[in-house]
Design an enzyme around this catalytic site. Structure first.
Site, PDB file in Angstrom:
ATOM      1  N   ASP A   9       0.887  -1.157   0.000  1.00 11.45           N
ATOM      2  CA  ASP A   9       0.000   0.000   0.000  1.00 11.45           C
ATOM      3  C   ASP A   9       0.935   1.218   0.000  1.00 11.45           C
ATOM      4  OD1 ASP A   9      -2.278   1.683   0.469  1.00 11.45           O
ATOM      5  OD2 ASP A   9      -1.707   1.751   2.586  1.00 11.45           O
ATOM      6  N   ASP A  11      -0.054   5.060   0.868  1.00 11.15           N
ATOM      7  CA  ASP A  11      -0.277   6.019   1.963  1.00 11.15           C
ATOM      8  C   ASP A  11      -0.262   5.296   3.305  1.00 11.15           C
ATOM      9  OD1 ASP A  11      -0.872   8.483   0.432  1.00 11.15           O
ATOM     10  OD2 ASP A  11      -2.584   7.356  -0.289  1.00 11.15           O
TER      11      ASP A  11
HETATM   12  C1  BG6 Z   1      -5.695   6.059   0.217  1.00 12.97           C
HETATM   13  C2  BG6 Z   1      -5.736   6.840   1.501  1.00 12.97           C
HETATM   14  O1  BG6 Z   1      -4.409   5.553  -0.012  1.00 12.97           O
HETATM   15  O2  BG6 Z   1      -6.065   6.893  -0.875  1.00 12.97           O
HETATM   16  C3  BG6 Z   1      -7.125   7.445   1.679  1.00 12.97           C
HETATM   17  O3  BG6 Z   1      -5.448   5.972   2.588  1.00 12.97           O
HETATM   18  C4  BG6 Z   1      -7.479   8.305   0.476  1.00 12.97           C
HETATM   19  O4  BG6 Z   1      -7.157   8.204   2.868  1.00 12.97           O
HETATM   20  C5  BG6 Z   1      -7.376   7.458  -0.785  1.00 12.97           C
HETATM   21  O5  BG6 Z   1      -8.799   8.819   0.605  1.00 12.97           O
HETATM   22  C6  BG6 Z   1      -7.665   8.248  -2.056  1.00 12.97           C
HETATM   23  O6  BG6 Z   1      -6.637   9.185  -2.245  1.00 12.97           O
HETATM   24  P1  BG6 Z   1      -6.611  10.281  -3.366  1.00 12.97           P
HETATM   25  O7  BG6 Z   1      -5.161  10.703  -3.380  1.00 12.97           O
HETATM   26  O8  BG6 Z   1      -7.019   9.643  -4.664  1.00 12.97           O
HETATM   27  O9  BG6 Z   1      -7.544  11.373  -2.969  1.00 12.97           O
HETATM   28 MG    MG Z   2      -2.761   3.114   3.595  1.00 13.30          MG
END
Ligand code: BG6
Ligand code: MG
Length: 220
Positions: A9, A11
């Protein structure tokens, strides 16, 4: 079956973007007079942008139209991307670079499996844009975690079977997605509490690669 690929993963595993997500959603919530706090932010881990917005809007009495929701999500993303400009290779979480090097040295494939549509931008900012054998992200899927789609796509891109993959995740939604894909799941940080993780670690810098590759024997 032998582990032949590790899917990360992004984030919360490779880089900590939680604070930036929090700040961006907080600005939007304040502008809209919606209650938002860090506990609610925790619930957004691994969840797509639009589903995150739905969680935030569930604390509002106002009913938002689809076009209003789209604009709010876009405003949030503009703030978030402005904050992402600050990211650099120094923000890669401790232990990740060593782990990537060790996996490459053993010919284990590495991929990203993330719900984020900002994955290419984030990887570019932290200098890891060309280090993975495959990238499956929010731009290439219809169904976000806990659906298995992103991890199954990563396995397909890598040309490996789901049973040969281990996923490293910091969110319950991500652990559920990995298990639904038929993969092994390592829960780190807040996902170390997940009942269905095959291995639990508070900190990825404590991850022993031999231990990781033996996850099939730990619980199958
Ligand atoms: C995930 C995060 O990796 O990505 C979430 O943990 C986030 O918190 C999701 O909402 C979507 O991210 P983005 O960058 O497309 O807005
Ligand atoms: Mg994550």
């Amino acid at each position: 079956m032998k582990i032949s690929a590790v899917i990360f993963d992004l984030d919360g595993v490779i880089v900590s973007t939680d604070e930036y997500h929090y700040q961006a959603w907080k600005q939007i919530s304040d502008q809209e007079n919606i209650y938002f706090d860090r506990a609610i932010n925790e619930r957004l881990r691994g969840v797509s942008r639009m589903e995150s917005l739905d969680i935030i809007l569930s604390h509002s009495d106002k009913v938002y139209s689809e076009s209003e929701k789209y604009l709010l999500a876009q405003r949030k993303n503009d703030i978030y991307c402005e904050l992402l400009n600050k990211l650099s290779p120094n923000d890669i979480l401790p232990g990740i670079i060593n782990l990537l090097i060790s996996l490459k040295a053993r010919d284990i494939k590495i991929a990203i499996g993330s719900s984020s549509k900002n994955t290419p931008f984030i990887l570019d900012q932290i200098g890891l844009a060309t280090n993975f054998d495959a990238i499956a992200d929010g731009n290439s899927i219809k169904n976000s975690k806990p659906d298995s789609e992103v991890f199954l796509l990563a396995a397909e891109f890598l040309g490996v079977q789901p049973e040969e993959c281990v996923v490293i995740e910091d969110a319950q939604a991500g652990i559920d997605a990995a298990k639904a894909a038929g993969m092994k799941a390592v829960g780190i940080g807040s996902a170390a509490k997940c009942f269905n993780a095959d291995m639990k670690l508070n900190d990825i810098s404590n991850l022993d690669i031999d231990h990781l590759l033996e996850v099939n024997e730990i619980r199958s």
